[in-house]
Design an enzyme around this catalytic site. Sequence first.
Site, short mmCIF file in Angstrom:
data_model
loop_
_atom_site.label_atom_id
_atom_site.label_comp_id
_atom_site.label_asym_id
_atom_site.label_seq_id
_atom_site.Cartn_x
_atom_site.Cartn_y
_atom_site.Cartn_z
N CYS A 1 83.60 74.97 44.07
CA CYS A 1 82.77 75.71 43.17
C CYS A 1 81.75 76.42 44.28
O CYS A 1 81.98 77.29 44.77
CB CYS A 1 82.16 74.80 42.13
SG CYS A 1 81.63 75.99 40.86
N GLU B 1 85.99 66.35 41.64
CA GLU B 1 85.21 65.08 41.75
C GLU B 1 84.97 64.63 40.38
O GLU B 1 84.42 63.56 40.12
CB GLU B 1 83.83 65.43 42.60
CG GLU B 1 83.20 66.30 41.92
CD GLU B 1 83.24 67.77 42.25
OE1 GLU B 1 82.32 68.53 41.96
OE2 GLU B 1 84.25 68.09 42.57
N HIS C 1 86.55 71.53 40.01
CA HIS C 1 85.88 70.22 40.31
C HIS C 1 86.37 69.01 40.28
O HIS C 1 86.74 68.38 39.29
CB HIS C 1 84.68 69.93 39.41
CG HIS C 1 83.29 70.98 39.55
ND1 HIS C 1 82.25 70.71 40.27
CD2 HIS C 1 83.21 72.17 39.13
CE1 HIS C 1 81.28 71.81 39.99
NE2 HIS C 1 81.95 72.54 39.45
#
Length: 262
Positions: free
Chosen positions: A78, A203, A201
């Site tokens: 991002c 994560e 994302h």
Amino acid sequence: MAIGVLAFQGSFNEHIAALRRIGVKGVEIRKPEQLENVGALIIPGGESTTMAKLAEFHNMFPALREFVKMGKPVWGTCAGLIFLANKVVGQKAGGQELVGGLDCTVHRNFFGSQIQSFEADISVPHIADKEGGPPGFRGVFIRAPAILEVGSEVEVLAEVPVPDTLKNSDAAKESAEVNPESLNKVIVAVKQRNLLGTAFHPELTADSRWHLYFIKMVNDLSQETETETETESESESTSSIIKAGDLGALQDQKIELPIYLP
């Protein structure tokens, strides 16, 4: 070797937790000298302008550029993708400082504001081939950028169609001036040798395949570097042996004079 995670702002804790799940140590990076202790770096998602200002305040940009230039593996998610791009459009007045290295053009805020954040199933055949699992990945897009065009050395890993609600947006129109195809679909994941970039994302999901993929990138690049170093050492050693052998041959050589008979 530990993986550094730039820790000024954004989802750095989530990246460290994701690395921990796959048995890899993540280290928070806030100072240039800390980069000397890690073999790779993740630049997380967050507010790119704020991250850039903090990185500039701590004099991180020269060290980050050198890290990339040295061929060390770097993954930007991002806002981190924006950092790595060579060119960014849709920026605020005055823009922001970039690390660069990734041969692509990114629209900073293609998918809209915070309230327009969304999740989408992304086709990731390359990741599935390397890491197993389903051919799709649930991408989390939070005020996300998009990649509009890439250079010839950049490998496209994932694309998404542009939602109909965005096709008449200012961002879409601005992006179409760079690449008309971006009105229909945009790139959201790329790889260029030591650099990996994702507009979403990973994560923030329980799917660890992108982190596993990055770790394999780190290992592969490390092995390549070791092989190149060994090859150079062998070449230098061989050259030294040949030179020494030539010298010995010259020293042992006897000069014979012609014999004239009466």
